[in-house]
Design an enzyme around this catalytic site. Structure first.
Site, PDB file in Angstrom:
ATOM      1  N   LYS A   1      31.248  12.334  35.415  1.00 51.82           N
ATOM      2  CA  LYS A   1      29.818  12.038  35.371  1.00 51.82           C
ATOM      3  C   LYS A   1      29.412  11.671  33.952  1.00 51.82           C
ATOM      4  O   LYS A   1      29.577  12.455  33.026  1.00 51.82           O
ATOM      5  CB  LYS A   1      28.971  13.224  35.834  1.00 51.82           C
ATOM      6  CG  LYS A   1      27.514  12.776  36.041  1.00 51.82           C
ATOM      7  CD  LYS A   1      26.510  13.892  36.064  1.00 51.82           C
ATOM      8  CE  LYS A   1      26.036  14.327  34.715  1.00 51.82           C
ATOM      9  NZ  LYS A   1      25.290  13.299  33.949  1.00 51.82           N
TER      10      LYS A   1
ATOM     11  N   GLU B   1      33.247  21.869  25.283  1.00 49.26           N
ATOM     12  CA  GLU B   1      33.140  21.437  23.887  1.00 49.26           C
ATOM     13  C   GLU B   1      31.656  21.317  23.612  1.00 49.26           C
ATOM     14  O   GLU B   1      30.995  20.431  24.142  1.00 49.26           O
ATOM     15  CB  GLU B   1      33.903  20.115  23.712  1.00 49.26           C
ATOM     16  CG  GLU B   1      34.317  19.869  22.287  1.00 49.26           C
ATOM     17  CD  GLU B   1      33.333  18.987  21.593  1.00 49.26           C
ATOM     18  OE1 GLU B   1      32.431  19.529  20.920  1.00 49.26           O
ATOM     19  OE2 GLU B   1      33.461  17.763  21.721  1.00 49.26           O
TER      20      GLU B   1
ATOM     21  N   CYS C   1      28.503  16.487  17.304  1.00 47.60           N
ATOM     22  CA  CYS C   1      28.580  17.928  17.530  1.00 47.60           C
ATOM     23  C   CYS C   1      29.085  18.640  16.280  1.00 47.60           C
ATOM     24  O   CYS C   1      28.717  19.771  16.010  1.00 47.60           O
ATOM     25  CB  CYS C   1      29.479  18.224  18.717  1.00 47.60           C
ATOM     26  SG  CYS C   1      31.043  17.356  18.651  1.00 47.60           S
TER      27      CYS C   1
ATOM     28  N   GLU D   1      20.983  23.291  15.875  1.00 52.62           N
ATOM     29  CA  GLU D   1      21.606  21.968  15.874  1.00 52.62           C
ATOM     30  C   GLU D   1      20.493  20.929  15.976  1.00 52.62           C
ATOM     31  O   GLU D   1      19.851  20.803  17.018  1.00 52.62           O
ATOM     32  CB  GLU D   1      22.550  21.877  17.078  1.00 52.62           C
ATOM     33  CG  GLU D   1      23.301  20.574  17.139  1.00 52.62           C
ATOM     34  CD  GLU D   1      24.343  20.555  18.255  1.00 52.62           C
ATOM     35  OE1 GLU D   1      23.991  20.812  19.409  1.00 52.62           O
ATOM     36  OE2 GLU D   1      25.510  20.275  17.949  1.00 52.62           O
TER      37      GLU D   1
HETATM   38  P1  NAI Z   1      23.182  18.284  27.719  1.00 54.89           P
HETATM   39  O1  NAI Z   1      24.223  19.237  27.320  1.00 54.89           O
HETATM   40  O2  NAI Z   1      22.089  18.806  28.605  1.00 54.89           O
HETATM   41  O3  NAI Z   1      23.886  17.022  28.446  1.00 54.89           O
HETATM   42  C1  NAI Z   1      25.259  16.745  28.378  1.00 54.89           C
HETATM   43  C2  NAI Z   1      25.779  16.377  29.755  1.00 54.89           C
HETATM   44  O4  NAI Z   1      25.542  17.469  30.646  1.00 54.89           O
HETATM   45  C3  NAI Z   1      25.077  15.181  30.377  1.00 54.89           C
HETATM   46  O5  NAI Z   1      26.004  14.440  31.146  1.00 54.89           O
HETATM   47  C4  NAI Z   1      24.058  15.835  31.296  1.00 54.89           C
HETATM   48  O6  NAI Z   1      23.658  15.010  32.379  1.00 54.89           O
HETATM   49  C5  NAI Z   1      24.831  17.043  31.786  1.00 54.89           C
HETATM   50  N1  NAI Z   1      23.994  18.142  32.279  1.00 54.89           N
HETATM   51  C6  NAI Z   1      22.754  18.493  31.876  1.00 54.89           C
HETATM   52  N2  NAI Z   1      22.302  19.542  32.596  1.00 54.89           N
HETATM   53  C7  NAI Z   1      23.275  19.860  33.481  1.00 54.89           C
HETATM   54  C8  NAI Z   1      23.410  20.842  34.514  1.00 54.89           C
HETATM   55  N3  NAI Z   1      22.429  21.694  34.786  1.00 54.89           N
HETATM   56  N4  NAI Z   1      24.567  20.881  35.216  1.00 54.89           N
HETATM   57  C9  NAI Z   1      25.567  20.031  34.960  1.00 54.89           C
HETATM   58  N5  NAI Z   1      25.488  19.067  34.013  1.00 54.89           N
HETATM   59  C10 NAI Z   1      24.358  18.979  33.274  1.00 54.89           C
HETATM   60  O7  NAI Z   1      22.581  17.639  26.399  1.00 54.89           O
HETATM   61  P2  NAI Z   1      21.181  16.878  26.200  1.00 54.89           P
HETATM   62  O8  NAI Z   1      20.122  17.557  27.002  1.00 54.89           O
HETATM   63  O9  NAI Z   1      21.407  15.436  26.428  1.00 54.89           O
HETATM   64  O10 NAI Z   1      20.930  17.115  24.648  1.00 54.89           O
HETATM   65  C11 NAI Z   1      20.376  18.352  24.189  1.00 54.89           C
HETATM   66  C12 NAI Z   1      21.057  18.794  22.919  1.00 54.89           C
HETATM   67  O11 NAI Z   1      22.413  19.083  23.174  1.00 54.89           O
HETATM   68  C13 NAI Z   1      21.105  17.772  21.799  1.00 54.89           C
HETATM   69  O12 NAI Z   1      19.927  17.735  21.081  1.00 54.89           O
HETATM   70  C14 NAI Z   1      22.252  18.258  21.001  1.00 54.89           C
HETATM   71  O13 NAI Z   1      21.817  19.286  20.140  1.00 54.89           O
HETATM   72  C15 NAI Z   1      23.194  18.836  22.026  1.00 54.89           C
HETATM   73  N6  NAI Z   1      24.285  17.907  22.384  1.00 54.89           N
HETATM   74  C16 NAI Z   1      25.547  18.178  21.929  1.00 54.89           C
HETATM   75  C17 NAI Z   1      26.572  17.303  22.199  1.00 54.89           C
HETATM   76  C18 NAI Z   1      27.949  17.544  21.701  1.00 54.89           C
HETATM   77  O14 NAI Z   1      28.664  16.608  21.455  1.00 54.89           O
HETATM   78  N7  NAI Z   1      28.401  18.775  21.619  1.00 54.89           N
HETATM   79  C19 NAI Z   1      26.360  16.055  22.935  1.00 54.89           C
HETATM   80  C20 NAI Z   1      25.019  15.894  23.428  1.00 54.89           C
HETATM   81  C21 NAI Z   1      24.037  16.794  23.134  1.00 54.89           C
END
Ligand code: NAI
Ligand code: MG
Length: 514
Positions: free
Chosen positions: A207, A283, A317, A414
């Protein structure tokens, strides 16, 4: 309902990367599909806002494509396809050498189309085209070649045991892997997840992040052209709480790999535990220290600390988001860091020399601006930046704070944006304690000429990666992952293979030992 997607009309160069036959299940609608319809095809011509008699773009952005949104039912279909491909299809049954050749052929095809795919990645994510074309796409290709090399070198052991037994381990594919990736590096995250899973003979439902669905679909088509059998790689575009949660909790998914925020990581881990106890690797977020020691060459340290934080619009990240600088060189460092940030070229990501494009979406844009406000309110010194860049799109001025204290929000959370926080430290003991005083443990940077200081810090920092006099070195062979709430498990290198393998012990009684 079949949704007809407006297929990149803004980007005709890509049309040759789109499918002409119906080999993939998640493909764009083709002319052949339309012939099967009993009503005339409907053209979606009007997608802008109608204001004062004129069609105009939204103030905050322009529509570049409409993409099919998958939900739980689509995840079911994709998992069923992946299950069939694993249980009955050729992929896990072909020789590892055959699998490796398909991965290599795919890498060649991506390499031939780097410019087009990099351009699509820029449309997808807003990152500078030069970064996508010169750094990320070559890394993507390298990752596939690296894991193609592993495919036929995965094997178990023969183990001596107490007694008349012949003992061997078989390293077997786990089955159907569910993979959920974020938007900051859409293609590299695709590669980190897909390469090891396929090298080991698994099948996949991946996904993509809702912000960045375009490039995974595009390269997946090439993959099928390279000979990947049907059902081995299924891609669902969709939102987290619907499609993502359905995948994490699916009873027929054997393994889950997730990259994203720590909050969402906790949710998917719980979903996996409550459903079928699928194995999980995570991660997650970070707040990585970048430690500049007393003996550092200040000019070089400033450059590296700048890169460590600002790369990819600060959306990494592992961003070096706590710049700890020794008090002896602090003033000089801050002044030079300010000058460097002010020289950073922000603008149209398709233009040559542009270092920074927009943040990914309005949510992230607002979040970053909110943290900047909090930095000012909490008493940090705003050295430069501090607001929106320009009047259109989600651009943020490269921002530098000095006199940041450990307990300020900008030093704890973050931010995921172009905001550098510079903190002062006195000695190594002090900085070790402070650097480790966080829920995160993803990475750290150390800048020093003293090998003893480097060794001491490398061992004392509770993080998954320490970069000494370098940063963001993402070689395919180097493992990456987090301590503490930055995650579980490692990706890349040989370590990633273990995420996608089961170990089976086969114990055979020996009638006569000799
Ligand atoms: P997120 O962690 O919510 O999204 C990442 C992935 O998880 C996306 O594919 C999203 O559709 C999916 N996702 C979201 N909610 C889910 C659920 N309940 N069940 C299963 N999958 C789910 O990150 P978001 O909301 O885009 O960004 C929020 C913060 O997260 C950012 O501001 C940043 O601080 C952090 N982040 C960290 C990343 C990293 O590389 N470690 C990458 C993206 C965001
Ligand atoms: Mg989220």
């Amino acid at each position: 309902m079949t949704v007809v997607r407006r297929v990149f009309s803004v980007f005709p160069a890509l049309s040759r990367l789109l499918p002409s036959s119906g080999r993939c299940s998640n493909r764009f609608t083709t002319a052949a599909d339309l012939e099967e319809l009993i009503t005339p095809p409907v053209q979606i011509n009007y997608t802008k806002l109608l204001i004062n008699g004129q069609f105009v773009d939204a103030a905050s952005g322009e529509v570049i494509a409409h993409v099919a949104e998958g939900d739980a039912e689509d995840v079911n279909r994709a998992v069923a396809a992946a299950r069939r491909a694993f249980d009955e299809g050729p992929w896990p049954r072909m020789t590892a050498y055959e699998r490796s050749k398909i991965l290599l052929r795919f890498a060649d095809m991506v390499e031939k189309n780097i410019k087009e795919i990099a351009a699509l990645e820029t449309w997808n994510s807003g990152k500078p085209y030069e970064q996508a074309a010169k750094i990320e796409l070559p890394m993507f290709v390298r990752l596939f070649r690296y894991y193609a090399g592993w495919a036929d070198k995965i094997h178990g052991l023969t183990i001596p045991a107490d007694g008349p037994y012949h003992v061997q381990t078989l390293h077997e594919a786990i089955g159907v892997a569910g993979q959920i990736i974020p938007w900051n590096f859409p293609l590299l995250m695709f590669a980190w997840k897909v390469c090891p899973a396929l090298a080991c003979g698994n099948t996949i439902v991946l996904k993509t992040a809702e912000q960045t669905p375009l490039t995974a679909l595009c390269v997946a088509i090439l993959f099928h052209e390279a000979g990947l059998p049907e059902g081995v790689l299924n891609i669902i575009s969709g939102y987290g709480p619907s499609a993502g949660a359905a995948l994490a909790s699916h009873m027929d998914v054997d393994k889950l790999a997730f990259t994203g925020s720590t909050d969402t990581g906790k949710i998917v881990l719980e979903l996996a535990g409550r459903s079928n106890l699928k194995a999980v690797t995570l991660e997650l977020g970070g707040k990585s220290p970048f430690i500049v020691c007393k003996d550092a060459n200040v000019n070089r340290a400033v450059q590296l600390a700048h890169f460590a934080l600002f790369f990819n619009q600060g959306q990494c990240c592992c961003a070096g988001s706590r710049t700890y600088v020794h008090e002896h060189i602090y003033e000089e460092f801050v002044e030079k860091a300010r000058l460097r940030a002010m020289r950073r070229v922000v603008g149209d990501p398709f233009k040559r020399g542009v270092e920074q494009g927009p943040q990914i979406d309005s949510e992230q844009f607002e979040k970053v601006l909110k943290y900047i406000k909090s930095g000012i309110v909490s008493g940090a010194t705003l050295e430069c930046g501090g607001g929106r860049f320009g009047s259109k799109g989600y651009f943020v001025q490269p921002t530098v704070f000095s006199n940041v204290e450990d307990d300020m929000l900008i030093a704890k959370d973050e931010i995921f944006g172009p905001v550098q926080s510079i903190l002062k430290f006195k000695d190594i003991d002090d900085v070790i304690k402070r650097a480790n005083n966080t829920q995160y443990g993803l990475a750290a940077g150390v800048f020093t000429k003293d090998v003893n200081t480097a060794n001491r810090l490398s061992r004392a920092l509770r993080v998954g990666t320490v970069w000494v006099n370098c940063f963001d070195v993402f070689d395919a062979a180097i493992p990456f992952g987090g301590y503490k709430m930055s995650g579980m498990g490692r990706e890349k290198g040989i370590y990633s293979l273990y995420n996608y393998l089961q170990v089976k012990a086969v114990v055979t009684h020996l009638n006569k030992v000799r």
